[in-house]
Structures are given as C-alpha cells and as structure tokens.
Motif scaffolding. Structure first.
Motif, short mmCIF file in Angstrom:
data_model
loop_
_atom_site.label_atom_id
_atom_site.label_comp_id
_atom_site.label_asym_id
_atom_site.label_seq_id
_atom_site.Cartn_x
_atom_site.Cartn_y
_atom_site.Cartn_z
N ASP A 269 3.35 13.48 10.40
CA ASP A 269 2.46 13.55 11.55
C ASP A 269 2.27 12.13 12.07
OD1 ASP A 269 0.45 13.87 13.41
OD2 ASP A 269 -0.71 15.26 12.19
N GLN A 270 2.58 11.93 13.34
CA GLN A 270 2.45 10.60 13.93
C GLN A 270 1.02 10.07 13.81
OE1 GLN A 270 4.79 8.72 14.85
NE2 GLN A 270 4.11 7.28 16.43
N ALA A 271 0.06 10.98 13.80
CA ALA A 271 -1.35 10.57 13.70
C ALA A 271 -1.67 9.91 12.36
CB ALA A 271 -2.26 11.78 13.92
N ASP A 272 -0.83 10.16 11.35
CA ASP A 272 -1.06 9.53 10.04
C ASP A 272 -0.95 8.01 10.14
OD1 ASP A 272 -1.56 11.86 8.61
OD2 ASP A 272 0.57 12.19 8.19
N LYS A 273 -0.24 7.53 11.15
CA LYS A 273 -0.07 6.09 11.30
C LYS A 273 -1.44 5.40 11.50
CE LYS A 273 4.52 6.43 11.47
NZ LYS A 273 5.15 6.77 12.73
N ILE A 274 -2.36 6.10 12.16
CA ILE A 274 -3.70 5.54 12.35
C ILE A 274 -4.39 5.39 10.99
CG2 ILE A 274 -5.96 5.90 13.43
CD1 ILE A 274 -4.49 7.50 15.61
N LYS A 275 -4.18 6.37 10.13
CA LYS A 275 -4.74 6.30 8.77
C LYS A 275 -4.19 5.08 8.04
CE LYS A 275 -2.99 9.15 5.77
NZ LYS A 275 -2.68 10.38 4.99
N TYR A 276 -2.89 4.84 8.19
CA TYR A 276 -2.30 3.67 7.52
C TYR A 276 -2.85 2.37 8.08
CZ TYR A 276 1.08 7.41 6.53
OH TYR A 276 1.68 8.59 6.18
N ASN B 141 -5.79 1.94 9.23
CA ASN B 141 -7.12 1.77 8.65
C ASN B 141 -7.04 1.21 7.23
OD1 ASN B 141 -8.54 2.67 10.90
ND2 ASN B 141 -8.43 4.82 10.26
N TYR B 142 -6.04 1.69 6.47
CA TYR B 142 -5.84 1.13 5.12
C TYR B 142 -5.65 -0.38 5.20
CZ TYR B 142 -4.74 5.90 3.38
OH TYR B 142 -4.77 7.22 3.03
N LEU B 143 -4.70 -0.77 6.06
CA LEU B 143 -4.32 -2.18 6.15
C LEU B 143 -5.46 -3.04 6.71
CD1 LEU B 143 -0.71 -1.64 7.56
CD2 LEU B 143 -1.37 -2.03 5.18
N ALA B 144 -6.15 -2.50 7.72
CA ALA B 144 -7.27 -3.24 8.31
C ALA B 144 -8.38 -3.42 7.28
CB ALA B 144 -7.79 -2.51 9.54
N GLY B 145 -8.60 -2.40 6.46
CA GLY B 145 -9.63 -2.50 5.42
C GLY B 145 -9.32 -3.59 4.41
N ILE B 146 -8.06 -3.69 4.03
CA ILE B 146 -7.65 -4.73 3.08
C ILE B 146 -7.82 -6.11 3.71
CG2 ILE B 146 -5.69 -5.71 1.82
CD1 ILE B 146 -4.66 -2.82 1.50
N ALA B 147 -7.37 -6.25 4.96
CA ALA B 147 -7.49 -7.53 5.65
C ALA B 147 -8.96 -7.93 5.79
CB ALA B 147 -6.83 -7.45 7.02
N SER B 148 -9.81 -6.95 6.09
CA SER B 148 -11.24 -7.21 6.24
C SER B 148 -11.86 -7.67 4.92
CB SER B 148 -11.95 -5.95 6.74
OG SER B 148 -13.35 -6.15 6.83
N ARG B 149 -11.44 -7.05 3.82
CA ARG B 149 -11.98 -7.43 2.52
C ARG B 149 -11.61 -8.88 2.18
NH1 ARG B 149 -9.56 -3.99 -0.57
NH2 ARG B 149 -8.17 -5.36 -1.71
N TYR B 150 -10.37 -9.26 2.47
CA TYR B 150 -9.96 -10.64 2.21
C TYR B 150 -10.75 -11.61 3.08
CZ TYR B 150 -6.07 -9.86 -0.98
OH TYR B 150 -5.32 -9.57 -2.09
N ARG B 151 -11.02 -11.20 4.32
CA ARG B 151 -11.78 -12.07 5.22
C ARG B 151 -13.20 -12.27 4.70
NH1 ARG B 151 -15.16 -11.95 9.55
NH2 ARG B 151 -14.82 -13.51 11.17
N LYS B 152 -13.82 -11.19 4.21
CA LYS B 152 -15.17 -11.29 3.67
C LYS B 152 -15.21 -12.20 2.45
CE LYS B 152 -16.82 -6.78 5.27
NZ LYS B 152 -17.23 -5.41 4.86
N VAL C 231 0.88 -1.17 0.00
CA VAL C 231 0.00 0.00 0.00
C VAL C 231 0.91 1.22 0.00
CG1 VAL C 231 -1.82 1.24 1.21
CG2 VAL C 231 -1.74 -1.26 1.30
N VAL C 232 0.67 2.14 -0.92
CA VAL C 232 1.56 3.30 -1.06
C VAL C 232 0.78 4.59 -0.82
CG1 VAL C 232 3.14 4.53 -2.59
CG2 VAL C 232 2.93 2.04 -2.76
N ASP C 233 1.36 5.46 -0.01
CA ASP C 233 0.80 6.78 0.22
C ASP C 233 1.95 7.78 0.17
OD1 ASP C 233 -1.03 8.73 0.67
OD2 ASP C 233 -1.59 8.11 2.69
N TYR C 234 1.63 9.04 -0.03
CA TYR C 234 2.71 10.03 0.00
C TYR C 234 2.29 11.21 0.86
CZ TYR C 234 0.98 13.67 -3.24
OH TYR C 234 0.29 14.70 -3.82
#
Length: 228
Positions: free
Chosen positions: A11-18, A20-31, A3-6
C-alpha cells in the motif's frame, strides 16, 4: 541505522508510516543533541507480494524517501528447508542467518495453505533442535512473525513447546549445578580421605619407630643387667 518493517500487502500509504518512523528517530536524536546517523528503511515483503508490485520511491516534492525492499517470494523455500533439516538432523548449531531463515520461511509462500504447511514443518523442525536457547528463539520467532496467519491450535502448540523447553533449560541448569556440587563434594571427601590416610601412615610410622626405640632401650637395659 536500519529500520525494519514487514508487510503482507503493498500500500503506497504505508510510506507515510515509514516517514513517521524515520522522523521520530531523527527527532529523538535532535532532543538528545546528537547527530542523527544515516537512516535506512528496509521493508520485508511476504510471499504475497512480487517485486513488480512495489515502488521503492516516495516523492512528494519537498520530501523524498527510498525504501529498501526485500522479497521473501524470491527465496528458494524448498532448498532452505532441506538445508535446515539436514543441520538439525546432524545436531549442528544454526547460524544467526539460518535461524532467521527458519523463522521467516513460512512467510515466503503466497497461498494460505502453503504458509500453514510450512509453519507446521518449521515448528516440527524447531522442536527437534538440541540447543535449548536456539529452540526457544526459533519457536518464539515463528510465533511472532506468523501471528497474522497462524491457527490457534498451532500457536498453542508452539507456546507449550516454548514452556516445556524453558522448564527443561531450568532442569538442565539445576542438574549441572548439582553435578558441579557433587563433584566438589567428591573432591573434598577424596582430599580428606587422602589426608586421613597420610596421617594414619605417619602415625603408624611414628608408632613403629617408638616401638623400635622402646625395644632397643629394653634390650640395652637387659644387657646392662646381665653385665654385658
């Protein structure tokens, strides 16, 4: 899977955004009842950010994540631009890596004036590219990646260049189709002409043979009449 972002700021808070990206992908695979592949989180930092400003780890106990940072500030922009300019001048195709370098090059600089200067230079370079598809890709990429810093005049210039290039691509395609059709018609006409000449020659030979046969017959008849 990566997953690529720029980012143009850290901002350390951006890590939460990342996360969410990863959790969303994992959730999609689980579904979809499929195993989620190993995930990588790559963050490209523009020239505004230096390596020492960034922490690649995010650890909140139960959850731990490591990002893979890439720093455009560490690129040798001058050498890259010269290399690209040399290839464009020689009308050589760029590799995928070189196209990406052209697109992100303006973001490798820290000051706004430097970014704007490099945008101007890379746009001029892209406009000179002979390959239409690479030209459109480069211009669209520059427009997309520099959307936060590009001025309206330059953005409009890029859009016009893209439109003109796309129109030129259509004209080129139509021209090639017309040339192909013309070549096909020419070959067909040539074939018909050759066949007509062959038929004409065959008819001429046939007529000549008939003429000779008639002459022989007339000669024989005259000889018979004269008692030879």
């Amino acid at each position: 899977m990566a997953v690529v972002d720029y980012e143009s700021k850290y901002d350390q808070a951006d890590k939460i955004k990342y996360l969410n990206y990863l959790a969303g992908i994992a959730s999609r695979y689980r579904k979809e009842k499929e195993d989620c592949p190993k995930l990588r989180m790559i963050v490209i930092y523009t020239g505004d950010i230096r390596r020492e400003q960034v922490s690649s780890e995010y650890d909140i106990g139960a959850v731990k994540m490591n990002i893979e940072p890439a720093f455009l500030s560490e690129l040798d922009g001058g050498s890259i631009l010269q290399h690209l300019a040399d290839k464009v001048t020689r009308n050589e195709l760029l590799t995928d890596e070189e196209l990406m370098e052209m697109i992100i090059l303006p973001l490798s600089y820290r000051k706004k004036q430097e970014k704007e200067k490099r945008i101007y230079e890379t746009v001029n370079l892209a406009v000179r590219m002979q390959d239409r598809s690479q030209q459109v890709f480069a211009l669209a990429g520059i427009l997309a990646f520099t959307d936060k810093i590009i001025d309206r005049e330059t953005a409009n210039r890029i859009r016009r260049a893209i439109e003109m290039t796309q129109v030129a691509m259509i004209f080129e395609e139509e021209k090639q189709q017309a040339l192909t059709q013309a070549a096909r018609i020419f070959e067909e006409e040539k074939r018909h002409a050759v066949e007509a000449e062959k038929k004409k020659a065959a008819d001429s030979v046939k007529a000549e043979r008939k003429k000779n046969a008639d002459f022989k017959q007339q000669t024989v008849m005259k000889m018979i009449e004269k008692g030879y």
